[in-house]
Design a protein around this motif. Structure first.
Motif, PDB file in Angstrom:
ATOM      1  N   LEU A 208       9.911   8.368  -8.270  1.00  0.00           N
ATOM      2  CA  LEU A 208       9.137   8.469  -7.038  1.00  0.00           C
ATOM      3  C   LEU A 208       9.983   8.125  -5.816  1.00  0.00           C
ATOM      4  N   GLN A 209      10.868   7.143  -5.957  1.00  0.00           N
ATOM      5  CA  GLN A 209      11.748   6.782  -4.849  1.00  0.00           C
ATOM      6  C   GLN A 209      12.631   7.947  -4.419  1.00  0.00           C
ATOM      7  N   ALA A 210      13.001   8.773  -5.365  1.00  0.00           N
ATOM      8  CA  ALA A 210      13.932   9.870  -5.080  1.00  0.00           C
ATOM      9  C   ALA A 210      13.250  11.086  -4.468  1.00  0.00           C
ATOM     10  N   GLY A 211      11.928  11.116  -4.456  1.00  0.00           N
ATOM     11  CA  GLY A 211      11.195  12.262  -3.933  1.00  0.00           C
ATOM     12  C   GLY A 211      10.563  11.982  -2.592  1.00  0.00           C
ATOM     13  N   LEU A 212       9.658  12.841  -2.180  1.00  0.00           N
ATOM     14  CA  LEU A 212       9.014  12.728  -0.877  1.00  0.00           C
ATOM     15  C   LEU A 212       8.157  11.471  -0.765  1.00  0.00           C
ATOM     16  N   ALA A 213       7.723  10.929  -1.902  1.00  0.00           N
ATOM     17  CA  ALA A 213       6.922   9.707  -1.879  1.00  0.00           C
ATOM     18  C   ALA A 213       7.758   8.473  -1.578  1.00  0.00           C
ATOM     19  N   GLY A 214       9.076   8.607  -1.658  1.00  0.00           N
ATOM     20  CA  GLY A 214       9.943   7.462  -1.412  1.00  0.00           C
ATOM     21  C   GLY A 214       9.786   6.918   0.005  1.00  0.00           C
ATOM     22  N   SER A 215       9.975   5.601   0.148  1.00  0.00           N
ATOM     23  CA  SER A 215       9.832   4.968   1.453  1.00  0.00           C
ATOM     24  C   SER A 215      10.542   3.626   1.432  1.00  0.00           C
ATOM     25  N   THR A 216      10.747   3.064   2.613  1.00  0.00           N
ATOM     26  CA  THR A 216      11.308   1.711   2.697  1.00  0.00           C
ATOM     27  C   THR A 216      10.400   0.712   2.004  1.00  0.00           C
ATOM     28  N   VAL A 217       9.095   0.889   2.154  1.00  0.00           N
ATOM     29  CA  VAL A 217       8.144  -0.002   1.486  1.00  0.00           C
ATOM     30  C   VAL A 217       8.340   0.056  -0.029  1.00  0.00           C
ATOM     31  N   MET A 218       8.463   1.243  -0.573  1.00  0.00           N
ATOM     32  CA  MET A 218       8.669   1.363  -2.010  1.00  0.00           C
ATOM     33  C   MET A 218       9.990   0.725  -2.428  1.00  0.00           C
ATOM     34  N   ASP A 219      11.043   0.992  -1.660  1.00  0.00           N
ATOM     35  CA  ASP A 219      12.356   0.437  -2.003  1.00  0.00           C
ATOM     36  C   ASP A 219      12.339  -1.079  -2.046  1.00  0.00           C
ATOM     37  N   ARG A 220      11.654  -1.683  -1.095  1.00  0.00           N
ATOM     38  CA  ARG A 220      11.691  -3.146  -0.962  1.00  0.00           C
ATOM     39  C   ARG A 220      10.616  -3.858  -1.769  1.00  0.00           C
ATOM     40  N   LYS A 221       9.504  -3.174  -2.025  1.00  0.00           N
ATOM     41  CA  LYS A 221       8.337  -3.896  -2.547  1.00  0.00           C
ATOM     42  C   LYS A 221       7.913  -3.509  -3.956  1.00  0.00           C
ATOM     43  N   ALA A 222       8.212  -2.305  -4.413  1.00  0.00           N
ATOM     44  CA  ALA A 222       7.589  -1.820  -5.650  1.00  0.00           C
ATOM     45  C   ALA A 222       7.875  -2.724  -6.840  1.00  0.00           C
ATOM     46  N   ARG A 223       9.137  -3.056  -7.059  1.00  0.00           N
ATOM     47  CA  ARG A 223       9.467  -3.813  -8.271  1.00  0.00           C
ATOM     48  C   ARG A 223       9.026  -5.278  -8.182  1.00  0.00           C
ATOM     49  N   THR A 224       9.034  -5.857  -7.003  1.00  0.00           N
ATOM     50  CA  THR A 224       8.512  -7.220  -6.885  1.00  0.00           C
ATOM     51  C   THR A 224       6.992  -7.229  -7.061  1.00  0.00           C
ATOM     52  N   MET A 225       6.332  -6.157  -6.660  1.00  0.00           N
ATOM     53  CA  MET A 225       4.895  -6.063  -6.892  1.00  0.00           C
ATOM     54  C   MET A 225       4.605  -5.985  -8.388  1.00  0.00           C
ATOM     55  N   VAL A 226       5.346  -5.167  -9.101  1.00  0.00           N
ATOM     56  CA  VAL A 226       5.153  -5.064 -10.555  1.00  0.00           C
ATOM     57  C   VAL A 226       5.378  -6.424 -11.221  1.00  0.00           C
ATOM     58  N   ALA A 227       6.362  -7.171 -10.718  1.00  0.00           N
ATOM     59  CA  ALA A 227       6.666  -8.495 -11.281  1.00  0.00           C
ATOM     60  C   ALA A 227       5.726  -9.581 -10.766  1.00  0.00           C
ATOM     61  N   HIS A 228       4.812  -9.214  -9.876  1.00  0.00           N
ATOM     62  CA  HIS A 228       3.895 -10.173  -9.254  1.00  0.00           C
ATOM     63  C   HIS A 228       4.654 -11.327  -8.599  1.00  0.00           C
TER      64      HIS A 228
END
Length: 303
Positions: A208-228
């Motif tokens: 998703l990061q590599a496509g049109l859905a990618g964003s700074t928010v995703m880059d910075r937040k997605a994995r920390t969100m998954v890890a809570h």
């Protein structure tokens, strides 16, 4: 020429690294915080501790305020003990807080009536960008005042843009906060959706990061969100406040903001349910609760 003297008021999550960067650049920084320990923690970086607002601003060429909300900026600006009463004529007064546009205009008008040059210059990028000196700074006020301020602001931000007259910086910041909140909410919904379907979430984030859905928010937040992991870089309580500023300003000019209204309500609900001191990415917890999911406690900022 000698380095300018900066009076810096507000040394919290954002203000402390910003003041430290000014010290590192060789500027003379007089810092004031209502919590004195915050000022004293920066003395090793070169900051001089002021006992009060007057002491921070009296000899300053540039005054920067970085405070939580409109009433805080009003409190330090006005009155016998405030910035406007004690700053020397001709000084630059730059408010870098996130406040109401109309409040910025009122403070700016009074500051200018006392011979100060005022800019409303809120920032985006969060704690890490404040540490790195790579903030995005949106500036309202006179272009001549910004030209005078840029030698200081360049130590705080990578992108410094004049967006219009007084109050314009805060208006652009309100739009920024809407877009960031919307991104976080949609990312939270997507992550809960993926988990419910037992998808490899880490792999999904990568594609998703590599496509049109990618964003700074995703880059910075997605994995920390998954890890809570929700240690605050920007707290839900402050984002709730900022979305209140946005909805109020939108109502004043009668612009339709249907999705903005929903995300503002969701942020407010997360705040009301006790997550105000967590990072704004903890909107994920609200989506999980609404979906009947169980929020893992391991790695949670509530531990």
């Amino acid at each position: 020429m000698s380095a300018p003297t900066v009076g810096f008021i507000g040394l919290g999550i954002m203000g402390a690294p910003m003041a430290a960067n000014l010290c590192a650049a060789g500027l003379n920084v007089n810092g004031y915080s209502r919590t004195r320990a915050r000022s004293e923690a920066l003395t090793s970086r070169g900051l001089r501790v002021a006992d009060d607002i007057a002491g921070a601003v009296r000899d300053a060429d540039v005054i920067i305020t970085m405070l939580p909300d409109s009433p805080d900026v009003e409190q330090v600006s006005f009155g016998d003990g405030g910035v406007i009463a004690h700053a020397r004529p001709g000084a630059l007064f730059i408010d870098m807080s996130s406040i109401r546009p109309d409040t910025a205009r009122v403070i700016g008008a009074q500051a200018q009536s006392r011979g100060l040059r005022f800019l409303d210059a809120p920032v985006s990028g969060g704690e890490q960008a404040a540490i790195d000196g790579t903030l995005s700074i949106m500036v309202g006020g006179a272009a001549t005042a910004l030209a005078a301020a840029e030698p200081v602001l360049k130590h705080l931000g990578r992108t410094i843009v004049h967006v219009g007259p007084l109050g314009s910086g805060q208006t652009v910041k309100a739009a920024n906060q809407l877009i960031v909140a919307g991104n976080i909410e949609l990312l939270a919904e997507a992550l809960v959706f993926l988990a419910a379907h037992h998808v490899d979430t880490d792999a999904a984030i990568s594609v998703l990061q590599a496509g049109l859905a990618g964003s700074t928010v995703m880059d910075r937040k997605a994995r920390t969100m998954v890890a809570h992991e929700f240690s605050p870089g920007f707290r839900i309580a402050l984002h709730d406040k900022d979305l209140g500023i946005f909805t109020s300003a939108a109502r004043a000019v009668r612009t339709a903001t249907p999705l903005g209204a929903v995300v503002a309500q969701l942020m407010s609900a997360a705040h009301a349910q006790g997550d105000g001191d967590l990072d704004h990415s903890a909107l994920l917890r609200l989506v999980e609760r609404l979906s009947g999911s169980t929020t893992p406690e391991t790695g949670s900022a509530h531990d």
